[in-house]
Design a protein around this motif. Structure first.
Motif, mmCIF file in Angstrom:
data_model
loop_
_atom_site.group_PDB
_atom_site.id
_atom_site.type_symbol
_atom_site.label_atom_id
_atom_site.label_comp_id
_atom_site.label_asym_id
_atom_site.label_seq_id
_atom_site.Cartn_x
_atom_site.Cartn_y
_atom_site.Cartn_z
ATOM 1 N N TRP A 181 89.986 81.032 38.651
ATOM 2 C CA TRP A 181 90.064 79.583 39.198
ATOM 3 C C TRP A 181 90.400 78.649 38.111
ATOM 4 O O TRP A 181 90.657 79.040 36.899
ATOM 5 C CB TRP A 181 88.635 78.956 39.506
ATOM 6 C CG TRP A 181 87.661 78.374 38.674
ATOM 7 C CD1 TRP A 181 87.561 78.869 37.190
ATOM 8 C CD2 TRP A 181 86.577 77.358 39.032
ATOM 9 N NE1 TRP A 181 86.427 78.105 37.111
ATOM 10 C CE2 TRP A 181 86.027 77.186 37.886
ATOM 11 C CE3 TRP A 181 86.715 76.792 40.072
ATOM 12 C CZ2 TRP A 181 84.997 76.243 37.729
ATOM 13 C CZ3 TRP A 181 85.552 75.664 40.100
ATOM 14 C CH2 TRP A 181 84.692 75.466 38.716
ATOM 15 N N SER A 182 91.065 77.494 38.173
ATOM 16 C CA SER A 182 91.563 76.693 37.285
ATOM 17 C C SER A 182 90.555 75.503 37.029
ATOM 18 O O SER A 182 90.257 74.869 38.081
ATOM 19 C CB SER A 182 93.031 76.154 37.915
ATOM 20 O OG SER A 182 93.900 77.147 38.001
ATOM 21 N N THR A 183 90.349 75.479 35.867
ATOM 22 C CA THR A 183 89.488 74.197 35.401
ATOM 23 C C THR A 183 89.804 73.845 34.040
ATOM 24 O O THR A 183 90.235 74.447 33.381
ATOM 25 C CB THR A 183 87.880 74.470 35.431
ATOM 26 O OG1 THR A 183 87.017 73.377 35.463
ATOM 27 C CG2 THR A 183 87.869 75.696 34.561
ATOM 28 N N GLU A 184 89.443 72.738 33.869
ATOM 29 C CA GLU A 184 89.376 71.732 32.489
ATOM 30 C C GLU A 184 88.030 71.810 31.800
ATOM 31 O O GLU A 184 88.071 71.510 30.509
ATOM 32 C CB GLU A 184 90.021 70.538 32.368
ATOM 33 C CG GLU A 184 91.464 70.248 32.895
ATOM 34 C CD GLU A 184 92.077 68.884 32.962
ATOM 35 O OE1 GLU A 184 91.235 68.156 32.689
ATOM 36 O OE2 GLU A 184 93.277 68.732 33.437
ATOM 37 N N GLN A 185 87.026 72.363 32.452
ATOM 38 C CA GLN A 185 85.642 72.519 32.071
ATOM 39 C C GLN A 185 85.700 73.685 31.242
ATOM 40 O O GLN A 185 86.019 74.742 31.532
ATOM 41 C CB GLN A 185 84.703 72.613 33.220
ATOM 42 C CG GLN A 185 83.261 72.659 32.843
ATOM 43 C CD GLN A 185 82.775 71.419 32.661
ATOM 44 O OE1 GLN A 185 83.225 70.292 33.277
ATOM 45 N NE2 GLN A 185 81.898 71.150 31.811
ATOM 46 N N GLN A 186 85.276 73.455 29.883
ATOM 47 C CA GLN A 186 85.159 74.848 28.971
ATOM 48 C C GLN A 186 83.645 74.841 29.094
ATOM 49 O O GLN A 186 83.573 76.335 28.757
ATOM 50 C CB GLN A 186 85.483 74.139 27.456
ATOM 51 C CG GLN A 186 86.906 73.672 27.420
ATOM 52 C CD GLN A 186 88.001 74.711 27.790
ATOM 53 O OE1 GLN A 186 87.728 75.919 27.442
ATOM 54 N NE2 GLN A 186 88.788 74.578 28.756
ATOM 55 N N GLU A 187 82.597 74.228 29.328
ATOM 56 C CA GLU A 187 81.183 74.797 29.221
ATOM 57 C C GLU A 187 80.848 75.520 30.468
ATOM 58 O O GLU A 187 81.420 75.037 31.477
ATOM 59 C CB GLU A 187 80.175 73.552 29.209
ATOM 60 C CG GLU A 187 80.480 72.714 27.906
ATOM 61 C CD GLU A 187 79.920 73.540 26.682
ATOM 62 O OE1 GLU A 187 79.039 74.306 26.581
ATOM 63 O OE2 GLU A 187 80.807 73.453 25.455
ATOM 64 N N PRO A 188 80.205 76.528 30.389
ATOM 65 C CA PRO A 188 79.661 77.243 31.606
ATOM 66 C C PRO A 188 78.849 76.291 32.607
ATOM 67 O O PRO A 188 78.246 75.429 32.212
ATOM 68 C CB PRO A 188 78.681 78.341 31.146
ATOM 69 C CG PRO A 188 79.055 78.558 29.754
ATOM 70 C CD PRO A 188 79.562 77.063 29.190
ATOM 71 N N ILE A 189 79.232 76.680 33.607
ATOM 72 C CA ILE A 189 78.613 75.942 34.950
ATOM 73 C C ILE A 189 77.925 76.818 36.090
ATOM 74 O O ILE A 189 78.570 77.524 36.356
ATOM 75 C CB ILE A 189 79.693 75.005 35.725
ATOM 76 C CG1 ILE A 189 80.576 74.337 34.713
ATOM 77 C CG2 ILE A 189 78.731 73.904 36.650
ATOM 78 C CD1 ILE A 189 81.845 73.590 35.369
ATOM 79 N N SER A 190 76.784 76.407 36.733
ATOM 80 C CA SER A 190 76.254 77.170 37.577
ATOM 81 C C SER A 190 75.840 76.130 38.710
ATOM 82 O O SER A 190 75.457 74.740 38.431
ATOM 83 C CB SER A 190 75.124 77.871 37.232
ATOM 84 O OG SER A 190 74.243 76.999 36.775
ATOM 85 N N ALA A 191 75.750 76.746 40.068
ATOM 86 C CA ALA A 191 75.400 76.033 41.169
ATOM 87 C C ALA A 191 74.707 76.791 42.253
ATOM 88 O O ALA A 191 75.351 77.845 42.435
ATOM 89 C CB ALA A 191 76.492 74.982 41.592
ATOM 90 N N LEU A 192 73.635 76.530 42.614
ATOM 91 C CA LEU A 192 73.028 77.303 43.629
ATOM 92 C C LEU A 192 73.261 76.743 45.095
ATOM 93 O O LEU A 192 72.649 75.761 45.616
ATOM 94 C CB LEU A 192 71.343 77.621 43.438
ATOM 95 C CG LEU A 192 70.682 78.582 44.407
ATOM 96 C CD1 LEU A 192 71.368 79.981 44.292
ATOM 97 C CD2 LEU A 192 69.350 78.783 43.823
ATOM 98 N N VAL A 193 74.318 77.469 45.707
ATOM 99 C CA VAL A 193 74.734 76.716 47.144
ATOM 100 C C VAL A 193 73.923 77.368 48.449
ATOM 101 O O VAL A 193 73.977 78.761 48.376
ATOM 102 C CB VAL A 193 76.180 76.847 47.255
ATOM 103 C CG1 VAL A 193 76.588 75.879 48.539
ATOM 104 C CG2 VAL A 193 77.066 76.381 45.937
ATOM 105 N N PRO A 194 73.441 76.675 49.567
ATOM 106 C CA PRO A 194 73.030 77.343 50.494
ATOM 107 C C PRO A 194 73.998 78.229 51.206
ATOM 108 O O PRO A 194 75.271 78.073 51.276
ATOM 109 C CB PRO A 194 72.939 76.191 51.428
ATOM 110 C CG PRO A 194 72.415 74.960 50.440
ATOM 111 C CD PRO A 194 73.312 75.361 49.557
#
Length: 379
Positions: A181-194
């Motif tokens: 994926w393409s992102t400008e975010q450098q820090e790891p991200i997490s999300a728990l989606v239904p």
């Protein structure tokens, strides 16, 4: 309010707006779809405090305004209208819907009591829609449907600077898919989606362009949004810590079998016909190939043999056929590799690892992995 729109476009928009609404709700107002018209066109929205859907379409707006009406009823009507331009207008507390000689009058709902739609934050990253939709389909089958443990009813998204992974588990299996994926975010991200919401997102954004993903943190309501083609879906994130199931995957496996994916799917479907509910199939991997066996009852048994290339010792595992088929459905190569992991007990086989294989000799990528516990799972 008064506008005119293409019948197919309008019907598709209403169907999208109500798709994620619950079948039953304690608050009737949440079963509505909000229709808003401006000089720029028409938007339709739905929201039940957890999930929202919004879509914009072109329309010939004669009078701007907004109205709230029963979503599923409007969807049924729009789907059955003749293939002619649809005209919608309001008169006092009623909504008039017509196409050709077909006329419907619906009671409107109080707009003032409808909750404000979620505010969408900035885009976190972008994923090609087809790749994203396929990845969701590969993973959501492994998510739990047991609401007793909410954290495993979701799909864990973990994103880095260049890739994102989707992970789901129901304690008996784990499915993981990595994709770019393409992102400008450098820090790891997490999300728990239904998982249910993500499954609908996969169907909705299956084709056409890129999907923009936005994760909004802060406050009590953490949100994720998915947008493409003037459509947006938002969902509350599940609170809690997703179990660290990725560590269950072995770094390497030397003991495995390679079988034709389609042949294994068809054979499993045939042999399982004699099984009682929740029973397991017996898979015997030897130097001569693979034998499937089902002892359903005194009245029916079944077996079948398939060609397989086995590297390592002979092994016998019992697998729940539907769980195996769910994993095989995510393999998009001609062959599948079934790897056998080890446990501390030499007499008890470890989980089997399912992944794609390009040919009998050439291994595939490990973008998709599916780990399945081999035993009589629900005895």
């Amino acid at each position: 309010m008064r506008f005119q729109a293409n019948r197919d476009v309008f019907s598709d928009a209403v169907s999208f707006a109500v798709r994620l609404l619950p079948q039953r709700t304690t608050l009737p107002i949440l079963s509505g779809v909000l229709i808003e018209t401006t000089d720029d066109g028409l938007s339709l929205s739905s929201f039940d405090y957890e999930v929202s859907a919004r879509i914009r379409i072109d329309a010939e707006v004669h009078e701007p305004g907004r109205v709230l009406v029963s979503g599923r009823l409007l969807a049924d009507i729009a789907n059955r209208l003749p293939n002619l331009p649809v005209e919608v207008s309001t008169q006092d507390n009623r909504v008039l819907v017509s196409a050709g000689s077909a006329r419907f009058t619906l009671l409107s709902m109080p707009v003032a009591e409808y909750p404000s739609l979620p505010v969408i934050g900035e885009t976190t990253g972008v994923i090609p829609s087809g790749t994203f939709s396929g990845a969701i389909a590969q993973v959501v089958v492994a998510a739990s449907r047991d609401d007793v443990t909410p954290v495993i009813t979701g799909v864990q998204l973990e994103a880095g600077p260049s890739s994102i992974s989707l992970t789901a588990t129901d304690r008996y299996r784990v499915a993981v898919r990595e994709l770019p994926w393409s992102t400008e975010q450098q820090e790891p991200i997490s999300a728990l989606v239904p998982a249910r919401t993500l499954q609908e997102v996969g169907r909705t954004f299956a084709s056409g362009g890129d999907v923009s993903v936005g994760i909004t943190r802060g406050g009590d309501r953490e949100l994720i949004s998915f947008s493409a083609n003037r459509r947006t879906v938002t969902s509350l994130l599940i609170k809690g810590n997703f179990p660290p199931v990725k560590r269950l995957f072995p770094d390497s496996v030397e003991h495995f079998a390679v079988i034709g994916q389609a042949e294994l799917v068809e054979a499993t479907r045939r042999v399982q016909l004699v099984l009682e509910r929740e029973a397991a199939l017996r898979y015997s991997f030897t130097s001569e190939g693979l034998t499937l066996e089902a002892a359903g009852s005194e009245q029916a048994q079944a077996s079948e043999q398939l060609d397989a290339v086995v590297t390592g010792d002979d092994v016998v595992v019992s697998l729940k056929p539907q769980f195996l088929l769910d994993g095989l459905s995510g393999v998009h190569t001609e062959f599948v590799r079934i790897s056998f992991t080890r446990t501390e007990n030499p007499n008890k086989p470890g989980p089997v690892l399912i992944s794609g294989q390009k040919s009998k000799d050439e291994s595939g990528t490990e973008e998709y992995r599916y780990l399945l516990q081999p035993n009589l799972l629900l005895r």
